[in-house]
Design a protein around this motif. Structure first.
Motif, PDB file in Angstrom:
ATOM      1  N   LEU A  76      34.230 -63.596  22.105  1.00  0.00           N
ATOM      2  CA  LEU A  76      32.951 -63.445  21.415  1.00  0.00           C
ATOM      3  C   LEU A  76      32.139 -64.706  21.657  1.00  0.00           C
ATOM      4  O   LEU A  76      32.651 -65.821  21.501  1.00  0.00           O
ATOM      5  N   ILE A  77      30.875 -64.545  22.055  1.00  0.00           N
ATOM      6  CA  ILE A  77      30.013 -65.688  22.357  1.00  0.00           C
ATOM      7  C   ILE A  77      28.835 -65.675  21.392  1.00  0.00           C
ATOM      8  O   ILE A  77      28.064 -64.711  21.355  1.00  0.00           O
ATOM      9  N   ASP A  78      28.698 -66.742  20.609  1.00  0.00           N
ATOM     10  CA  ASP A  78      27.614 -66.765  19.624  1.00  0.00           C
ATOM     11  C   ASP A  78      26.351 -67.376  20.219  1.00  0.00           C
ATOM     12  O   ASP A  78      26.297 -67.714  21.406  1.00  0.00           O
ATOM     13  N   GLY A  79      25.333 -67.549  19.390  1.00  0.00           N
ATOM     14  CA  GLY A  79      24.042 -68.045  19.861  1.00  0.00           C
ATOM     15  C   GLY A  79      24.082 -69.459  20.378  1.00  0.00           C
ATOM     16  O   GLY A  79      23.196 -69.875  21.132  1.00  0.00           O
ATOM     17  N   SER A  80      25.103 -70.223  19.995  1.00  0.00           N
ATOM     18  CA  SER A  80      25.255 -71.600  20.476  1.00  0.00           C
ATOM     19  C   SER A  80      26.151 -71.675  21.703  1.00  0.00           C
ATOM     20  O   SER A  80      26.530 -72.764  22.128  1.00  0.00           O
ATOM     21  N   ASP A  81      26.516 -70.517  22.235  1.00  0.00           N
ATOM     22  CA  ASP A  81      27.398 -70.400  23.407  1.00  0.00           C
ATOM     23  C   ASP A  81      28.820 -70.843  23.101  1.00  0.00           C
ATOM     24  O   ASP A  81      29.570 -71.182  24.009  1.00  0.00           O
ATOM     25  N   TYR A  85      38.108 -66.239  20.840  1.00  0.00           N
ATOM     26  CA  TYR A  85      38.918 -65.116  21.294  1.00  0.00           C
ATOM     27  C   TYR A  85      39.101 -64.111  20.164  1.00  0.00           C
ATOM     28  O   TYR A  85      39.423 -64.489  19.029  1.00  0.00           O
ATOM     29  N   LEU A  86      38.895 -62.843  20.470  1.00  0.00           N
ATOM     30  CA  LEU A  86      39.252 -61.798  19.526  1.00  0.00           C
ATOM     31  C   LEU A  86      40.750 -61.525  19.666  1.00  0.00           C
ATOM     32  O   LEU A  86      41.311 -61.619  20.755  1.00  0.00           O
ATOM     33  N   ILE A  87      41.393 -61.185  18.573  1.00  0.00           N
ATOM     34  CA  ILE A  87      42.839 -60.965  18.548  1.00  0.00           C
ATOM     35  C   ILE A  87      43.127 -59.482  18.671  1.00  0.00           C
ATOM     36  O   ILE A  87      42.525 -58.667  17.968  1.00  0.00           O
ATOM     37  N   GLN A  88      44.025 -59.123  19.563  1.00  0.00           N
ATOM     38  CA  GLN A  88      44.351 -57.715  19.779  1.00  0.00           C
ATOM     39  C   GLN A  88      45.267 -57.205  18.668  1.00  0.00           C
ATOM     40  O   GLN A  88      46.249 -57.860  18.296  1.00  0.00           O
ATOM     41  N   LYS A  89      44.929 -56.033  18.145  1.00  0.00           N
ATOM     42  CA  LYS A  89      45.718 -55.398  17.102  1.00  0.00           C
ATOM     43  C   LYS A  89      45.788 -53.894  17.358  1.00  0.00           C
ATOM     44  O   LYS A  89      45.122 -53.374  18.254  1.00  0.00           O
ATOM     45  N   LYS A 108      36.645 -60.030  14.398  1.00  0.00           N
ATOM     46  CA  LYS A 108      37.785 -60.922  14.611  1.00  0.00           C
ATOM     47  C   LYS A 108      38.873 -60.272  15.464  1.00  0.00           C
ATOM     48  O   LYS A 108      39.658 -60.967  16.105  1.00  0.00           O
ATOM     49  N   PHE A 109      38.923 -58.940  15.451  1.00  0.00           N
ATOM     50  CA  PHE A 109      39.998 -58.220  16.118  1.00  0.00           C
ATOM     51  C   PHE A 109      39.442 -57.121  17.021  1.00  0.00           C
ATOM     52  O   PHE A 109      38.323 -56.650  16.834  1.00  0.00           O
ATOM     53  N   TYR A 110      40.268 -56.728  17.989  1.00  0.00           N
ATOM     54  CA  TYR A 110      39.935 -55.556  18.805  1.00  0.00           C
ATOM     55  C   TYR A 110      41.189 -54.741  19.037  1.00  0.00           C
ATOM     56  O   TYR A 110      42.313 -55.261  18.980  1.00  0.00           O
ATOM     57  N   ALA A 111      40.990 -53.452  19.300  1.00  0.00           N
ATOM     58  CA  ALA A 111      42.114 -52.554  19.544  1.00  0.00           C
ATOM     59  C   ALA A 111      41.675 -51.473  20.517  1.00  0.00           C
ATOM     60  O   ALA A 111      40.477 -51.221  20.697  1.00  0.00           O
TER      61      ALA A 111
END
Length: 218
Positions: A76-81, A85-89, A108-111
């Motif tokens: 994930l990249i925010d406005g400040s660059d 890392y998103l955590i796999q679940k 925070k997570f991805y699946a």
């Protein structure tokens, strides 16, 4: 190095057949089979690819690229660059963690949702950028795509693999099938040793590769 014409000619020469027996149409599935085997066996740098996308507010679903095969990581990249890392679940974890999909926050997570989609939790509350590192399926060797990374950098893998497939198709002698099976496996192992070993070593940190020498008693 080899190209499509060289490979198909060599397969016929090694098996002592002609285009009447092993036409291009017959050999093509052999090539595709070996390319698939190599892609699932050896983690080549060539199979790495990256893609960026913009999250949609109130939408927890992230479409995957058309050539996606497996995810390596999601950042994930925010406005400040700044990158996170998103955590796999698993989906079951996501449903328990964020049961209300209308509630939004920074993911925070991805699946894996399905073969074409990742699911994020919490549901995005901003149109942030994500970077996806993934394994992809490159275009294969064909009569119209006459050269690939594999044909140029590991031609013996394709050759021995296709000969092995051809011998199975021709119901060839068991000893020849055993021989080319050995040659194919040795060539794949050599490719894996280089790509997943030597090519990912840092000499400064890991040191120069050394072969132990046998010492004799004086």
């Amino acid at each position: 190095m080899t190209d499509y014409s060289d490979l198909t000619d060599n397969v016929r020469n090694y098996t002592e057949t002609t285009t009447t027996v092993l036409s291009d149409a017959v050999i093509q599935p052999f090539i595709e089979s070996i390319e698939d085997k190599v892609r699932r066996t050896v983690d080549l740098n060539y199979y790495r690819k990256y893609d960026t996308a913009t999250l949609t507010i109130n939408n927890p679903y992230l479409p995957l690229p058309a050539d996606w095969e497996a995810t390596r990581y999601v950042q994930l990249i925010d406005g400040s660059d700044d990158r996170t890392y998103l955590i796999q679940k698993d989906i079951s974890f996501m449903n328990e963690y964020a049961p209300d999909r209308t509630s939004t926050a920074t993911p925070k997570f991805y699946a894996m949702w399905d073969q074409d989609t990742h699911y994020l939790a919490p549901t995005p509350n901003a149109a942030l950028t994500v970077e996806l590192a993934y394994t992809y399926k490159p275009p294969g060797l064909t009569s119209t795509n006459t050269s690939t990374w594999l044909s140029q950098n590991a031609p013996n893998v394709l050759l021995y693999g296709c000969i092995l497939e051809a011998l199975g198709y021709l119901k060839g002698p068991a000893d020849m099938i055993q021989y080319y099976d050995k040659m194919y496996n040795q060539s794949v192992q050599a490719l894996a040793t280089y790509e997943m070993g030597r090519d990912r070593r840092d000499e400064f940190r890991d040191g120069v590769i050394r072969i132990p020498l046998e010492s004799r008693n004086p």
